[in-house]
Design a protein around this motif. Structure first.
Motif, PDB file in Angstrom:
ATOM      1  N   MET A  90       0.830  -1.203   0.000  1.00  0.00           N
ATOM      2  CA  MET A  90       0.000   0.000   0.000  1.00  0.00           C
ATOM      3  C   MET A  90       0.866   1.254   0.000  1.00  0.00           C
ATOM      4  O   MET A  90       0.575   2.232  -0.701  1.00  0.00           O
ATOM      5  CB  MET A  90      -0.953  -0.013   1.195  1.00  0.00           C
ATOM      6  N   LEU A  91       1.951   1.236   0.778  1.00  0.00           N
ATOM      7  CA  LEU A  91       2.866   2.376   0.797  1.00  0.00           C
ATOM      8  C   LEU A  91       3.573   2.542  -0.543  1.00  0.00           C
ATOM      9  O   LEU A  91       3.731   3.655  -1.041  1.00  0.00           O
ATOM     10  CB  LEU A  91       3.892   2.207   1.923  1.00  0.00           C
ATOM     11  N   LEU A  92       3.989   1.427  -1.140  1.00  0.00           N
ATOM     12  CA  LEU A  92       4.660   1.499  -2.439  1.00  0.00           C
ATOM     13  C   LEU A  92       3.723   2.041  -3.507  1.00  0.00           C
ATOM     14  O   LEU A  92       4.107   2.906  -4.306  1.00  0.00           O
ATOM     15  CB  LEU A  92       5.167   0.109  -2.835  1.00  0.00           C
ATOM     16  N   ALA A  93       2.492   1.557  -3.531  1.00  0.00           N
ATOM     17  CA  ALA A  93       1.526   2.000  -4.546  1.00  0.00           C
ATOM     18  C   ALA A  93       1.193   3.473  -4.393  1.00  0.00           C
ATOM     19  O   ALA A  93       1.226   4.235  -5.363  1.00  0.00           O
ATOM     20  CB  ALA A  93       0.255   1.156  -4.459  1.00  0.00           C
ATOM     21  N   THR A  94       0.859   3.878  -3.164  1.00  0.00           N
ATOM     22  CA  THR A  94       0.482   5.278  -2.942  1.00  0.00           C
ATOM     23  C   THR A  94       1.665   6.216  -3.128  1.00  0.00           C
ATOM     24  O   THR A  94       1.514   7.337  -3.628  1.00  0.00           O
ATOM     25  CB  THR A  94      -0.118   5.469  -1.538  1.00  0.00           C
ATOM     26  N   GLY A  95       2.875   5.753  -2.746  1.00  0.00           N
ATOM     27  CA  GLY A  95       4.059   6.585  -2.950  1.00  0.00           C
ATOM     28  C   GLY A  95       4.361   6.780  -4.419  1.00  0.00           C
ATOM     29  O   GLY A  95       4.615   7.908  -4.870  1.00  0.00           O
ATOM     30  N   ALA A  96       4.342   5.691  -5.191  1.00  0.00           N
ATOM     31  CA  ALA A  96       4.596   5.797  -6.629  1.00  0.00           C
ATOM     32  C   ALA A  96       3.554   6.680  -7.311  1.00  0.00           C
ATOM     33  O   ALA A  96       3.875   7.483  -8.196  1.00  0.00           O
ATOM     34  CB  ALA A  96       4.604   4.402  -7.251  1.00  0.00           C
ATOM     35  N   PHE A  97       2.310   6.538  -6.903  1.00  0.00           N
ATOM     36  CA  PHE A  97       1.223   7.338  -7.468  1.00  0.00           C
ATOM     37  C   PHE A  97       1.408   8.822  -7.162  1.00  0.00           C
ATOM     38  O   PHE A  97       1.296   9.676  -8.044  1.00  0.00           O
ATOM     39  CB  PHE A  97      -0.105   6.840  -6.898  1.00  0.00           C
ATOM     40  N   THR A  98       1.728   9.133  -5.904  1.00  0.00           N
ATOM     41  CA  THR A  98       1.850  10.531  -5.480  1.00  0.00           C
ATOM     42  C   THR A  98       3.065  11.212  -6.077  1.00  0.00           C
ATOM     43  O   THR A  98       3.043  12.411  -6.346  1.00  0.00           O
ATOM     44  CB  THR A  98       1.909  10.604  -3.943  1.00  0.00           C
ATOM     45  N   LEU A  99       4.133  10.460  -6.306  1.00  0.00           N
ATOM     46  CA  LEU A  99       5.353  11.029  -6.875  1.00  0.00           C
ATOM     47  C   LEU A  99       5.267  11.245  -8.381  1.00  0.00           C
ATOM     48  O   LEU A  99       6.041  12.026  -8.933  1.00  0.00           O
ATOM     49  CB  LEU A  99       6.543  10.114  -6.570  1.00  0.00           C
ATOM     50  N   GLY A 100       4.349  10.574  -9.044  1.00  0.00           N
ATOM     51  CA  GLY A 100       4.308  10.668 -10.496  1.00  0.00           C
ATOM     52  C   GLY A 100       2.952  10.921 -11.092  1.00  0.00           C
ATOM     53  O   GLY A 100       2.603  12.051 -11.431  1.00  0.00           O
ATOM     54  N   LEU A 101       2.148   9.878 -11.198  1.00  0.00           N
ATOM     55  CA  LEU A 101       0.886   9.977 -11.929  1.00  0.00           C
ATOM     56  C   LEU A 101      -0.056  11.021 -11.344  1.00  0.00           C
ATOM     57  O   LEU A 101      -0.704  11.756 -12.097  1.00  0.00           O
ATOM     58  CB  LEU A 101       0.199   8.606 -11.964  1.00  0.00           C
ATOM     59  N   ALA A 102      -0.146  11.103 -10.021  1.00  0.00           N
ATOM     60  CA  ALA A 102      -1.094  12.040  -9.400  1.00  0.00           C
ATOM     61  C   ALA A 102      -0.846  13.490  -9.803  1.00  0.00           C
ATOM     62  O   ALA A 102      -1.745  14.158 -10.318  1.00  0.00           O
ATOM     63  CB  ALA A 102      -1.082  11.876  -7.879  1.00  0.00           C
ATOM     64  N   PRO A 103       0.381  14.029  -9.604  1.00  0.00           N
ATOM     65  CA  PRO A 103       0.590  15.422 -10.030  1.00  0.00           C
ATOM     66  C   PRO A 103       0.751  15.593 -11.529  1.00  0.00           C
ATOM     67  O   PRO A 103       0.276  16.578 -12.102  1.00  0.00           O
ATOM     68  CB  PRO A 103       1.875  15.814  -9.288  1.00  0.00           C
TER      69      PRO A 103
END
Length: 474
Positions: free
Chosen positions: A349-362
């Motif tokens: 969960m931390l890996l998924a949310t971290g990867a998402f927040t660092l890239g795809l989200a912004p």
């Protein structure tokens, strides 16, 4: 000394109006995530089936589908400031209604009202901040809205935890939203309207007065003159988006925003306590407490993303981000299939949310804001946001039902995360094939790229020439 004092005064003014407007982003994060902590208690009090659990979560997202379309009309007709006030009224109605809901149907109705507020706020707040920000500070100040969104997410989790020890505490979770809503309402009474909206409505003296509070009188006059010249030449319309090149840009914008919602990470955020409970963590306060590291980690990643976006290419960071999410979903599936200890659920969960927040989200928002021409950007974003919230609603509605189906069919929910991994893999292929590199290029070059219908995988090794003619894909 007087000039220095005036400079400090202008900075305080700009920061103040940004702080007020960014409350819209805060409420977006708070309103959508507070349901995560309340869901286990709602399930018990209202005897929710998997479909009704999805309804409880997705009703706000359903309201948000209509928000951008209304917001496009409101922001042009009544102004950015008044649109934010309308959003605040919807937020307040939703706050009171959900806190006193007597059943899942009226609860869903009030959540729907809050969703309309979300849609209005997420259209008007960033526009307002951008239109009042000095050019050299615009990027930082607009990003305050995203940071406020993440702060809202974290505070929603903390509020959920503190009210989770009482069976009726879920009502206080929703009632707590009244505090930032009141702050937004009072703040909106003290800030001015956007100078660009005022100029568009031919209210030039009022626009100049606001601009003088942001810049020196000379700069303010020159900026107002530039606004007038631009307004005289703008003729954008929906028909422009149907031209071959821009139609392709619109398709890229829609698909990348849909991917940002159906990749599974948002479901980890919305259903975090429930996911942890199903993995073996007790329902209630312990599940909520276990999910706090995920939301704190998102906040840290949001700060870190600024440096990564500045240093690396858009496409490179985007593809790396989605690959990380794909790996995380595979780890989650393995974890659930092999019945590893519940605490291990936190790592994917931390890996998924971290990867998402660092890239795809912004980057999904940044790229969508960059790929459309100036004259059609607002209308294009309204269409893109419609599909954004529509896909978010469908995903939130279907996730608990699909999870329940996998659990019933295979006695395990690992298959759900295999589906998300496949979605992320298809997103990687899409980003590699279709998404152009826009970093460092002028908006005019990007516009020329789409209007000339240049293929996105064309590579031009001369960045100077590319900035004049098309987009460089790296």
């Amino acid at each position: 000394m007087k000039a220095l004092n005036n400079f400090d005064k202008r900075n305080r003014f700009v920061f103040g109006v940004t702080l007020v407007a960014s409350v819209g982003g805060f409420l977006f994060g708070f309103d959508l995530v507070i349901i995560a902590g309340a869901l286990p208690f709602l399930e018990k009090d209202f005897h929710l089936t998997p479909a009704l659990k999805g309804f409880a979560v997705s009703s706000a997202i359903l309201g948000a589908i209509a928000g951008p379309l209304f917001g496009l009309w409101f922001t042009d007709r009544i102004g950015r400031k008044k649109t934010m006030m309308v959003a605040a009224v919807f937020f307040m109605l939703s706050t009171a209604g959900t806190a006193f809901a007597r059943g899942i149907l009226d609860f869903g109705l009030w959540r729907f009202m809050g969703g309309i507020g979300i849609g209005l706020a997420m259209m008007s707040s960033p526009i307002y901040i951008a239109e009042l920000s000095p050019p050299e500070k615009r990027g930082v100040l607009v990003n305050v809205n995203q940071l406020s969104n993440v702060i809202g997410i974290n505070l929603a989790v903390i509020v959920s935890y503190f009210f989770s020890f009482d069976d009726m505490g879920w009502r206080w979770m929703f009632a707590a939203q009244a505090v930032p809503v009141l702050f937004l309402m009072m703040g909106l009474m003290m800030i001015p309207e956007s100078p660009r909206w005022l100029a568009a409505k031919k209210r030039l003296p009022e626009a100049l007065k606001v601009l003088k509070r942001i810049n020196t009188p000379e700069v303010a006059a020159a900026e107002l003159d530039a606004m007038q010249k631009t307004l005289e030449t703008e003729t954008g319309g929906l028909h422009n988006l149907m031209q071959p090149g821009l139609r392709r840009a619109l398709l890229v914008g829609i698909i990348i925003m849909v991917f940002s919602q159906i990749n599974g990470v948002n479901m980890m955020l919305l259903y975090a306590p429930s996911i942890l409970a199903e993995a073996g963590v007790s329902v209630g306060s312990h599940a909520i407490l276990s999910s706090i590291p995920i939301y704190v980690f998102i906040f840290i990643c949001t700060i870190a993303a600024f440096g990564l976006i500045k240093r690396f290419s858009r496409r490179g960071l985007l593809i790396t981000s989605v690959c990380g999410m794909c790996v995380a979903h595979l780890l989650m599936a393995i974890n659930l299939y092999l019945h590893w200890p519940p605490i291990y659920t936190l790592f994917p969960m931390l890996l998924a949310t971290g990867a998402f927040t660092l890239g795809l989200a912004p980057l999904s928002w940044i790229i969508v804001a960059e790929i459309f021409p100036n004259r059609s950007r607002g209308k294009a974003l309204a269409i893109v946001c419609f599909f954004l919230y529509l896909s978010s609603f469908i995903t939130a509605q279907c996730f608990p039902m699909l999870t329940s189906w996998f659990a019933g069919k295979y006695n395990n929910t690992a298959g759900m995360y295999m589906v998300f991994a496949m979605i992320c893999l298809s997103c990687v292929v899409f980003c590699w094939k279709m998404v152009p590199e826009t970093k460092g290029l002028s908006l005019e070059a990007i516009t020329s790229f789409w209007e000339n219908n240049t293929k996105s995988n064309d590579i031009n090794s001369d960045p100077v020439k590319a900035d004049q003619q098309a987009i460089v894909c790296k």
